[in-house]
Each structure stands twice: as structure tokens, then as C-alpha cells.
Design an enzyme around this catalytic site. Structure first.
Site, PDB file in Angstrom:
ATOM      1  N   GLY A 151      -7.873   7.423   3.313  1.00  0.00           N
ATOM      2  CA  GLY A 151      -6.990   6.416   2.734  1.00  0.00           C
ATOM      3  C   GLY A 151      -6.375   5.622   3.859  1.00  0.00           C
TER       4      GLY A 151
ATOM      5  N   LYS B 109      -8.099   1.571  -1.829  1.00  0.00           N
ATOM      6  CA  LYS B 109      -7.699   1.943  -0.474  1.00  0.00           C
ATOM      7  C   LYS B 109      -7.990   3.397  -0.151  1.00  0.00           C
ATOM      8  CE  LYS B 109      -4.107  -1.254  -1.554  1.00  0.00           C
ATOM      9  NZ  LYS B 109      -2.737  -1.330  -1.977  1.00  0.00           N
TER      10      LYS B 109
ATOM     11  N   THR C 120       0.829  -1.192   0.000  1.00  0.00           N
ATOM     12  CA  THR C 120       0.000   0.000   0.000  1.00  0.00           C
ATOM     13  C   THR C 120       0.865   1.243   0.000  1.00  0.00           C
ATOM     14  OG1 THR C 120      -1.686  -1.120   1.300  1.00  0.00           O
ATOM     15  CG2 THR C 120      -1.794   1.258   1.248  1.00  0.00           C
TER      16      THR C 120
ATOM     17  N   CYS D  95       9.181   1.448  -5.400  1.00  0.00           N
ATOM     18  CA  CYS D  95       8.760   0.504  -4.359  1.00  0.00           C
ATOM     19  C   CYS D  95       8.147  -0.749  -4.985  1.00  0.00           C
ATOM     20  CB  CYS D  95       7.735   1.174  -3.439  1.00  0.00           C
ATOM     21  SG  CYS D  95       7.089   0.071  -2.157  1.00  0.00           S
TER      22      CYS D  95
ATOM     23  N   ALA E 278       5.656   4.077  -7.413  1.00  0.00           N
ATOM     24  CA  ALA E 278       5.456   2.749  -8.012  1.00  0.00           C
ATOM     25  C   ALA E 278       6.690   2.288  -8.785  1.00  0.00           C
ATOM     26  CB  ALA E 278       4.238   2.762  -8.934  1.00  0.00           C
TER      27      ALA E 278
ATOM     28  N   THR F  32       4.250  -1.357  -4.517  1.00  0.00           N
ATOM     29  CA  THR F  32       3.355  -0.314  -5.027  1.00  0.00           C
ATOM     30  C   THR F  32       3.213  -0.490  -6.528  1.00  0.00           C
ATOM     31  OG1 THR F  32       4.178   1.198  -3.322  1.00  0.00           O
ATOM     32  CG2 THR F  32       3.011   2.194  -5.174  1.00  0.00           C
TER      33      THR F  32
ATOM     34  N   SER G 110       3.970   1.273   2.391  1.00  0.00           N
ATOM     35  CA  SER G 110       5.254   0.747   1.917  1.00  0.00           C
ATOM     36  C   SER G 110       6.044   1.751   1.098  1.00  0.00           C
ATOM     37  CB  SER G 110       5.025  -0.505   1.073  1.00  0.00           C
ATOM     38  OG  SER G 110       4.364  -1.480   1.813  1.00  0.00           O
TER      39      SER G 110
END
Length: 183
Positions: A53, A41, A9, A167, A164, A170, A132
Site C-alpha cells: 500500500g 492504492k 490517502t 479525515c 473516513a 479519506t 492523511s
């Protein structure tokens, strides 16, 4: 069998020029396997007046989300009072202390990060991120807020895409909700 580690997340919130936007990726990871690409989320509540969120264990986050809505009802819709009440209950209740999640909530005036440690934090710069990839998203969002003409919604999309690309927990399946100046 030991505790299963669920990750996946990234949630980021930006407040800029009277607009507030929150974005979250869709990846849910169980151990080292992606089990869902399109998790949702982030959402709006109170007819779009409040953005939320969550990051962490899905069941725990949903429990906290429901409790937050109840706190809003209890405190006449006051975001700050509901957040403080939830954080207090979360920290002191024996059952709730076991929950592993964090929340960002925002309305037209406030952005708040709520944790199980009893924290209710309002960012100085209008940027908050959790999960994360939260540190990556926050760094990118801060740079975009300070050094671009992007609106909050577009800056969220860019910050989430940057996170994204860094990570592994993500993805680029991003959901964004926003409140415009007029609300």
C-alpha cells in the site's frame, strides 16, 4: 504557479491471529478538490504472497512500487532485504530523495513501513498506518485488535470507516487485500 498539494490517502495494515490485511481508501484530492473517488492504492504481488500500500504522490508511489518489485527480484523474494535495499537507495539517490511517498509492505511473517528517510520500521503491535488519515486509522485499528474478536480483514474495514468519518482526505471506497494463515 506553486507546487500542487495532493492529498487523499489512508493506508492501514493489521496483523492478527495469523492473518494480515491491508486496506486503502479511494479518494484522491488535488488541492481542495476531490478528483477521484476510486483510486486503488493497495495491491498484491508475487501471486498474493505480498501486500503493498502506498501514500503520497501517485507518480512517486508508482515509481517506488516498481523499484520495490525489482528489489524483490534482486533479493530472491526476501521482503526484509528488499525493503532495506529500497530504503537505502531511496535515501542516498539524488533523484529518489525527491520522491514524496511512503509504503507499507507485508507478507505472512512481516509488516514493514518504508519511508524516504531511510526508515524500515516493523510495528510492535502488528498495526501500521500511513497517509492523511493514518493516525486515525491506526488508533481505531489498535483498539479493534486489542478489544474485539474481529478478524484482521473486518478490523481493517472498521478502522478505515472510522478514519473516513474523521479525515476529510479519506473516503469510504475501501479496497482490502489479505493473506490468510494457510498461505
Amino acid at each position: 504557479m506553486g507546487k500542487i498539494d495532493m492529498r487523499g490517502t489512508t493506508i492501514c495494515c493489521i496483523r492478527k491471529n495469523g492473518e494480515v490485511a491491508i486496506g486503502g481508501d479511494g479518494q484522491v484530492t488535488l488541492g481542495d478538490t476531490v478528483v477521484k473517488h476510486g483510486g486503488r492504492k493497495v495491491r498484491t504481488i508475487r501471486d498474493g504472497a505480498i501486500l503493498t500500500g502506498f501514500a503520497g504522490s501517485t507518480a512517486d508511489a508508482m515509481n517506488l512500487f516498481e523499484r520495490f518489485e525489482a528489489k524483490l527480484d534482486e533479493h530472491g523474494g526476501s521482503l526484509l532485504r528488499a525493503a532495506v535495499s529500497l530504503a537505502k537507495e531511496w535515501r542516498t539517490d539524488k533523484y529518489l530523495r525527491q520522491l514524496e511517498a511512503m509504503m507499507i509492505v507485508a507478507d505472512k511473517d512481516n509488516t514493514l513501513l518504508i519511508s524516504g528517510n531511510g526508515d524500515v520500521l516493523e510495528p510492535d503491535d502488528g498495526v501500521a498506518a500511513i497517509g492523511s488519515g493514518g493516525a486515525y486509522a491506526k488508533a481505531a485499528a489498535t483498539a479493534l485488535v486489542n478489544h474485539s474478536d474481529l478478524c484482521a480483514r473486518d478490523a481493517i474495514r472498521e478502522a478505515m470507516n472510522i478514519a473516513a468519518n474523521i479525515c476529510i482526505y479519506t473516503n469510504n471506497n475501501i479496497t482490502i487485500e489479505s493473506i490468510d494463515k494457510e498461505v
